[in-house]
Design a protein around this motif. Structure first.
Motif, mmCIF file in Angstrom:
data_model
loop_
_atom_site.group_PDB
_atom_site.id
_atom_site.type_symbol
_atom_site.label_atom_id
_atom_site.label_comp_id
_atom_site.label_asym_id
_atom_site.label_seq_id
_atom_site.Cartn_x
_atom_site.Cartn_y
_atom_site.Cartn_z
ATOM 1 N N LYS A 19 0.832 -1.197 0.000
ATOM 2 C CA LYS A 19 0.000 0.000 0.000
ATOM 3 C C LYS A 19 0.870 1.253 0.000
ATOM 4 C CE LYS A 19 -4.093 1.873 2.196
ATOM 5 N NZ LYS A 19 -5.147 1.655 3.189
ATOM 6 N N SER A 24 -0.224 2.346 -5.019
ATOM 7 C CA SER A 24 -1.016 1.142 -4.731
ATOM 8 C C SER A 24 -1.949 1.406 -3.551
ATOM 9 C CB SER A 24 -0.095 -0.038 -4.411
ATOM 10 O OG SER A 24 -0.851 -1.148 -4.005
ATOM 11 N N ASP A 25 -3.174 0.914 -3.655
ATOM 12 C CA ASP A 25 -4.173 1.108 -2.597
ATOM 13 C C ASP A 25 -4.319 -0.098 -1.688
ATOM 14 O OD1 ASP A 25 -4.867 3.663 -3.494
ATOM 15 O OD2 ASP A 25 -6.262 2.841 -4.975
ATOM 16 N N PHE A 26 -3.614 -1.201 -1.993
ATOM 17 C CA PHE A 26 -3.870 -2.438 -1.257
ATOM 18 C C PHE A 26 -2.596 -3.140 -0.813
ATOM 19 C CE2 PHE A 26 -7.306 -1.643 -4.227
ATOM 20 C CZ PHE A 26 -8.390 -1.611 -3.365
ATOM 21 N N ASP A 27 -2.690 -3.730 0.355
ATOM 22 C CA ASP A 27 -1.620 -4.547 0.919
ATOM 23 C C ASP A 27 -2.063 -6.002 0.778
ATOM 24 O OD1 ASP A 27 0.843 -4.358 2.024
ATOM 25 O OD2 ASP A 27 0.183 -3.401 3.889
ATOM 26 N N TYR A 28 -1.352 -6.784 -0.012
ATOM 27 C CA TYR A 28 -1.751 -8.183 -0.204
ATOM 28 C C TYR A 28 -0.567 -9.013 -0.671
ATOM 29 C CZ TYR A 28 -1.574 -7.293 -5.210
ATOM 30 O OH TYR A 28 -1.131 -6.986 -6.472
ATOM 31 N N GLU A 59 -7.103 -8.147 1.943
ATOM 32 C CA GLU A 59 -8.379 -7.725 1.368
ATOM 33 C C GLU A 59 -8.113 -6.985 0.061
ATOM 34 O OE1 GLU A 59 -10.732 -5.620 4.289
ATOM 35 O OE2 GLU A 59 -9.843 -6.857 5.869
ATOM 36 N N VAL A 60 -8.712 -7.501 -1.025
ATOM 37 C CA VAL A 60 -8.474 -6.926 -2.351
ATOM 38 C C VAL A 60 -9.777 -6.856 -3.144
ATOM 39 C CG1 VAL A 60 -6.069 -7.683 -2.495
ATOM 40 C CG2 VAL A 60 -7.865 -9.194 -3.301
ATOM 41 N N ASN A 136 -13.635 -9.761 1.260
ATOM 42 C CA ASN A 136 -13.355 -9.474 -0.149
ATOM 43 C C ASN A 136 -14.634 -9.247 -0.946
ATOM 44 O OD1 ASN A 136 -10.566 -9.408 -0.118
ATOM 45 N ND2 ASN A 136 -10.375 -11.599 -0.370
ATOM 46 N N LEU A 139 -15.680 -5.669 -0.075
ATOM 47 C CA LEU A 139 -14.793 -4.645 -0.642
ATOM 48 C C LEU A 139 -15.123 -4.351 -2.101
ATOM 49 C CD1 LEU A 139 -12.328 -2.859 -0.095
ATOM 50 C CD2 LEU A 139 -10.900 -4.760 -0.869
#
Length: 196
Positions: A19, A24-28, A59-60, A136, A139
């Protein structure tokens, strides 16, 4: 293609989203393992088994989930499901197994008027299990109805190859999840290819 018909294939993929890095908006994290094994069965032809597992941690949204590869075209496409629509199944955890066996004309060559055509008979089964977390689903608010094959999905096929030396025809049937709205229960698909 000659190499993949003789030797096994192993593919391991790991990817990470951080993130804030490059907007980038997501940590995955995503992990995928793919294994394909050709098995020569004496005078009964060759079997190809393909096993794949994958998991998305974190969470994506939909674009980063594992969309089961459906095939809405008129053509046979390897590693897709002939009777699934695009986005029919979406998962964050999945396991799949594809088994295809070519008898190399073992049976059709015994029929006198078909012998000279040198046709090849092919049978196959494709199975899949997967799930998706509630986080998920929440989201990715959209018009897509998220469904994961938690009961396990399968389809099976019978095909004829080497038609005019370049064409293959597959007849596929859906094994379960037949009561879904608009579910495809049967399909005929073809493929062109040259094999030397």
């Amino acid at each position: 293609n000659e190499v993949s018909d003789t030797y096994s294939t192993l593919f391991l993929n790991y990817s990470k989203g951080i993130k804030g890095l490059l907007n980038s908006d997501f940590d995955y994290q995503k992990v995928q393992l793919f294994y394909r094994q050709p098995i020569l069965i004496g005078g009964f032809g060759r079997m190809f088994t393909t096993f794949e597992v994958g998991k998305t941690f974190g969470e994506v949204p939909l674009g980063l989930l594992n969309v089961v590869p459906g095939n809405q075209s008129y053509f046979t496409i390897e590693n897709t499901y002939a009777l699934l629509d695009y986005y029919e199944f979406v998962t964050d955890t999945y396991a799949s197994l594809h088994i295809e066996h070519s008898f190399n004309g073992r049976f059709l060559s015994r029929i006198p008027f078909l012998r000279k055509l040198n046709l090849r008979e092919i049978v196959g089964v494709k199975a899949l299990w997967g799930e998706i977390s509630d986080k998920n689903i929440a989201l990715s608010a959209s018009t897509i109805n998220y469904l994961a094959p938690t009961k396990g999905y399968y389809e099976y096929s019978v095909g004829i190859g080497n038609i005019f030396k370049v064409f293959r025809l597959d007849f596929s049937w859906r094994g379960n999840y037949k009561d879904l709205p608009g579910a495809n229960k049967f399909a005929i698909k073809g493929a062109f290819g040259f094999h030397f």
